[in-house]
Design a protein around this motif. Structure first.
Motif, mmCIF file in Angstrom:
data_model
loop_
_atom_site.group_PDB
_atom_site.id
_atom_site.type_symbol
_atom_site.label_atom_id
_atom_site.label_comp_id
_atom_site.label_asym_id
_atom_site.label_seq_id
_atom_site.Cartn_x
_atom_site.Cartn_y
_atom_site.Cartn_z
ATOM 1 N N LEU A 96 0.856 -1.183 0.000
ATOM 2 C CA LEU A 96 0.000 0.000 0.000
ATOM 3 C C LEU A 96 0.896 1.238 0.000
ATOM 4 O O LEU A 96 2.006 1.207 0.519
ATOM 5 N N TRP A 97 0.391 2.317 -0.567
ATOM 6 C CA TRP A 97 1.115 3.584 -0.551
ATOM 7 C C TRP A 97 0.744 4.362 0.699
ATOM 8 O O TRP A 97 -0.439 4.611 0.944
ATOM 9 N N LYS A 98 1.731 4.740 1.498
ATOM 10 C CA LYS A 98 1.517 5.649 2.617
ATOM 11 C C LYS A 98 1.718 7.050 2.066
ATOM 12 O O LYS A 98 2.738 7.346 1.437
ATOM 13 N N GLN B 298 5.748 3.295 -0.706
ATOM 14 C CA GLN B 298 5.089 2.001 -0.705
ATOM 15 C C GLN B 298 5.616 1.165 0.451
ATOM 16 O O GLN B 298 6.823 1.111 0.695
ATOM 17 N N ARG B 299 4.683 0.553 1.175
ATOM 18 C CA ARG B 299 5.021 -0.290 2.319
ATOM 19 C C ARG B 299 4.195 -1.560 2.267
ATOM 20 O O ARG B 299 3.069 -1.554 1.770
ATOM 21 N N LEU B 300 4.755 -2.609 2.825
ATOM 22 C CA LEU B 300 4.035 -3.863 2.934
ATOM 23 C C LEU B 300 3.273 -3.865 4.251
ATOM 24 O O LEU B 300 3.871 -3.686 5.315
ATOM 25 N N TYR B 301 1.944 -4.037 4.186
ATOM 26 C CA TYR B 301 1.085 -4.109 5.369
ATOM 27 C C TYR B 301 0.508 -5.514 5.437
ATOM 28 O O TYR B 301 0.082 -6.068 4.420
ATOM 29 N N ARG B 302 0.470 -6.066 6.678
ATOM 30 C CA ARG B 302 -0.027 -7.427 6.851
ATOM 31 C C ARG B 302 -0.664 -7.580 8.235
ATOM 32 O O ARG B 302 -0.167 -7.036 9.216
ATOM 33 N N ILE C 38 -1.506 -5.065 13.110
ATOM 34 C CA ILE C 38 -1.103 -4.809 11.734
ATOM 35 C C ILE C 38 0.393 -4.531 11.748
ATOM 36 O O ILE C 38 0.864 -3.661 12.477
ATOM 37 N N TRP C 39 1.118 -5.260 10.935
ATOM 38 C CA TRP C 39 2.562 -5.131 10.810
ATOM 39 C C TRP C 39 2.844 -4.429 9.487
ATOM 40 O O TRP C 39 2.167 -4.667 8.489
ATOM 41 N N TYR C 40 3.818 -3.538 9.487
ATOM 42 C CA TYR C 40 4.222 -2.948 8.215
ATOM 43 C C TYR C 40 5.721 -2.748 8.187
ATOM 44 O O TYR C 40 6.375 -2.605 9.204
ATOM 45 N N GLU C 41 6.233 -2.772 6.976
ATOM 46 C CA GLU C 41 7.669 -2.647 6.772
ATOM 47 C C GLU C 41 7.943 -1.503 5.823
ATOM 48 O O GLU C 41 7.339 -1.404 4.758
ATOM 49 N N SER C 42 8.851 -0.647 6.224
ATOM 50 C CA SER C 42 9.290 0.446 5.377
ATOM 51 C C SER C 42 10.548 -0.003 4.646
ATOM 52 O O SER C 42 11.551 -0.338 5.267
ATOM 53 N N LYS C 43 10.493 -0.019 3.338
ATOM 54 C CA LYS C 43 11.655 -0.434 2.557
ATOM 55 C C LYS C 43 12.598 0.728 2.295
ATOM 56 O O LYS C 43 13.709 0.537 1.843
ATOM 57 N N ALA C 44 12.167 1.934 2.582
ATOM 58 C CA ALA C 44 12.987 3.104 2.301
ATOM 59 C C ALA C 44 14.147 3.246 3.285
ATOM 60 O O ALA C 44 15.212 3.709 2.931
ATOM 61 N N LYS C 45 13.932 2.868 4.503
ATOM 62 C CA LYS C 45 14.981 3.000 5.511
ATOM 63 C C LYS C 45 16.020 1.910 5.318
ATOM 64 O O LYS C 45 15.690 0.778 5.006
#
Length: 127
Positions: free
Chosen positions: A7-9, A17-21, A29-36
């Motif tokens: 999903l786009w934050k 874009q981050r993965l939400y699950r 709800i878990w999410y991962e930031s790929k930018a960091k």
């Protein structure tokens, strides 16, 4: 939701874009930031959600979400002083699945007694 969705934050001046699950406990709800560089992983609880709004109903999405179709946008409002989480899905169906799923989880959380919440989620701050 258990599989996860990209999903786009959306925030003023940027979108990411981050993965939400949904975690297996059914309330986190878990999410991962790929930018960091550290690829930080963060969570939030369904128990802290105040409301889910479809479309561009938040100020943030009205100002910064024009790139995405309104049917793909939704906002999560949290209890307390925490700001909104403005999100956009790739498709209308993905957005609808998240909105409906989160609402069902919120209904389930509301139906739980305080004791049930404490037994099932002992480290969670309940409201």
């Amino acid at each position: 939701m258990l599989v996860g969705t990209l999903l786009w934050k959306i925030k003023p001046g940027w979108r990411q874009q981050r993965l939400y699950r949904l975690e297996s406990d059914g309330m986190t709800i878990w999410y991962e930031s790929k930018a960091k560089k550290a690829r930080s992983k963060q969570i939030f609880s369904v128990l802290h959600i105040e409301s889910i709004r479809e479309g561009r109903q938040s100020e943030g999405l009205r100002r910064n979400g024009r790139r995405f179709p309104e049917s793909c946008c939704f906002s999560i409002s949290f209890m307390g002083r925490k700001g909104n989480l403005d999100l956009a899905a790739s498709t209308e169906q993905e957005a609808r699945s998240w909105v409906q799923g989160l609402r069902k989880l919120m209904e389930r959380a509301l139906a739980m007694s305080q004791t049930e919440k404490l037994v099932q989620y002992p480290f969670e701050k309940t409201w």
